[in-house]
Design an enzyme around this catalytic site. Structure first.
Site, short mmCIF file in Angstrom:
data_model
loop_
_atom_site.label_atom_id
_atom_site.label_comp_id
_atom_site.label_asym_id
_atom_site.label_seq_id
_atom_site.Cartn_x
_atom_site.Cartn_y
_atom_site.Cartn_z
N HIS A 148 -43.46 72.99 63.20
CA HIS A 148 -43.08 72.13 62.06
C HIS A 148 -43.56 72.69 60.72
CE1 HIS A 148 -42.53 68.38 64.85
NE2 HIS A 148 -41.52 69.21 64.91
N ASP B 204 -51.58 71.56 59.72
CA ASP B 204 -52.90 72.03 59.27
C ASP B 204 -53.20 73.37 59.97
OD1 ASP B 204 -54.33 71.63 61.85
OD2 ASP B 204 -54.01 69.50 61.48
N CYS C 80 -39.00 79.50 49.41
CA CYS C 80 -37.92 79.24 48.46
C CYS C 80 -37.03 78.10 48.94
CB CYS C 80 -37.07 80.51 48.30
SG CYS C 80 -35.70 80.29 47.18
N GLY D 18 -52.24 64.72 72.22
CA GLY D 18 -52.23 64.08 70.91
C GLY D 18 -50.89 63.97 70.23
P1 OAD Z 1 -47.88 60.66 66.05
O1 OAD Z 1 -48.61 59.98 64.93
O2 OAD Z 1 -46.51 60.23 66.36
O3 OAD Z 1 -48.74 60.51 67.40
C1 OAD Z 1 -50.10 60.81 67.43
C2 OAD Z 1 -50.57 60.65 68.84
O4 OAD Z 1 -51.94 61.05 68.88
C3 OAD Z 1 -50.52 59.21 69.38
O5 OAD Z 1 -49.89 59.20 70.64
C4 OAD Z 1 -51.99 58.82 69.53
O6 OAD Z 1 -52.24 57.99 70.67
C5 OAD Z 1 -52.64 60.16 69.73
N1 OAD Z 1 -54.06 60.23 69.34
C6 OAD Z 1 -54.73 59.53 68.41
N2 OAD Z 1 -56.02 59.90 68.37
C7 OAD Z 1 -56.17 60.87 69.31
C8 OAD Z 1 -57.26 61.67 69.75
N3 OAD Z 1 -58.49 61.56 69.23
N4 OAD Z 1 -57.03 62.57 70.75
C9 OAD Z 1 -55.80 62.72 71.29
N5 OAD Z 1 -54.75 61.98 70.91
C10 OAD Z 1 -54.92 61.08 69.92
O7 OAD Z 1 -47.97 62.23 65.75
P2 OAD Z 1 -47.11 63.41 66.38
O8 OAD Z 1 -46.67 63.08 67.76
O9 OAD Z 1 -47.85 64.66 66.15
O10 OAD Z 1 -43.37 65.93 61.90
O11 OAD Z 1 -45.85 63.39 65.43
C11 OAD Z 1 -44.84 64.36 65.64
C12 OAD Z 1 -44.22 64.73 64.32
O12 OAD Z 1 -43.83 63.55 63.61
C13 OAD Z 1 -45.18 65.40 63.36
O13 OAD Z 1 -45.29 66.80 63.58
C14 OAD Z 1 -44.56 65.13 62.04
C15 OAD Z 1 -44.26 63.67 62.25
O14 OAD Z 1 -43.31 63.11 61.44
C16 OAD Z 1 -42.97 66.36 60.70
O15 OAD Z 1 -43.53 66.08 59.67
C17 OAD Z 1 -41.76 67.24 60.75
#
Ligand code: OAD
Length: 239
Positions: free
Chosen positions: A114, A99, A122, A183
């Site tokens: 990412h 986002d 493309c 997060g």
């Molecule tokens: P995840 O869904 O794996 O983890 C989200 C994290 O945010 C968890 O550890 C939650 O505890 C935490 N969380 C939830 N609410 C929160 C809040 N209000 N404040 C702070 N933390 C909070 O998401 P990502 O780690 O971002 O990649 O995932 C990594 C990648 O996996 C993403 O970029 C995406 C996904 O598949 C691609 O699409 C390539």
């Protein structure tokens, strides 16, 4: 938690994940009600999924675009933008989020490792840069083509593809003295390794989120709480 001092000699590297946008109403990936509970990665976020079913991939990312366009930055995004303004030339933000909420809050020195929802590129990797694209496609027929003839795909790093801007990210981690991670669950590499690289380079490392990430042991501080509640008061910039 008492505030954490940022000293005049510090350089800050920030890594954010989906949790930072959770308070803006965007779902995370791995929560029990997260995106990967409703979709399989192999169906919407791999090069193979794109080859087999580009319509399904575009349906997923069109829905993400529609949700992203309604979301507003939250206090976590504003806190990081505010920190950047207090640390000119000493602040770098790397986000896994696709986002645009960090930019909309005012962050400028950032990379989207990412990819970005608001761009397409493309499918043939023909060398033309990504183009701005806010369209929410109802069908594959609406999706445009590159001048080379390749179909436009989301400017998103699929699983199995190399994240973007890695040389710049490695350089910034190597010179950071404080890494702030917020997060992100620590499940996806290479982002989950960044804290280890920072520790190896001698940096202090801070995690902010409601639950411990998988790589929690590598952090010098784990501050439990929502990013939008914790980040605005966590750091004290010393002059
Ligand atoms: P995840 O869904 O794996 O983890 C989200 C994290 O945010 C968890 O550890 C939650 O505890 C935490 N969380 C939830 N609410 C929160 C809040 N209000 N404040 C702070 N933390 C909070 O998401 P990502 O780690 O971002 O990649 O995932 C990594 C990648 O996996 C993403 O970029 C995406 C996904 O598949 C691609 O699409 C390539």
């Amino acid at each position: 938690m008492p505030s954490i001092s940022i000293l005049p000699a510090d350089r800050v590297f920030v890594l954010t994940g989906a949790g930072v946008s959770a308070e803006s109403g965007l779902p995370t990936f791995r929560a029990s009600d997260g995106l990967w509970a409703g979709y399989r990665i192999e169906d919407v976020c791999t090069p193979d999924a794109w080859r087999r079913d580009p319509a399904g991939v575009w349906a997923f990312y069109s829905a993400r675009r529609a949700a992203g366009q309604k979301a507003q930055p939250n206090p976590a995004h504003f806190a990081l933008a505010g920190l950047e303004s207090q640390l000119p030339g000493r602040f770098f933000l790397c986000t896994q989020n696709v986002d645009g909420l960090h930019e909309r809050a005012g962050s400028t020195n950032l990379v989207h490792m990412h990819g970005e929802l608001a761009k397409s590129r493309c499918e043939r990797e023909c060398g033309r840069p990504p183009v701005e694209d806010h369209a929410v496609y109802a069908s594959l027929d609406e999706v445009g083509h590159c001048p080379c003839g390749g179909r436009l795909r989301p400017h998103i790093v699929f699983f199995g593809e190399m994240p973007l801007e890695m040389p710049r990210i490695e350089r910034e981690i190597g010179r950071a003295t404080l890494m702030i991670v917020a997060g992100t669950s620590g499940s996806v590499y290479p982002a989950a390794s960044f804290v280890h690289w920072a520790r190896a380079a001698g940096a202090r490392t801070v995690y902010v989120g409601p639950e411990e990430p998988l790589n929690a042991a590598a952090f010098t501080h784990v501050v439990k709480g929502k990013a939008g509640e914790v980040l605005p008061g966590l750091f004290q910039v010393e002059s």
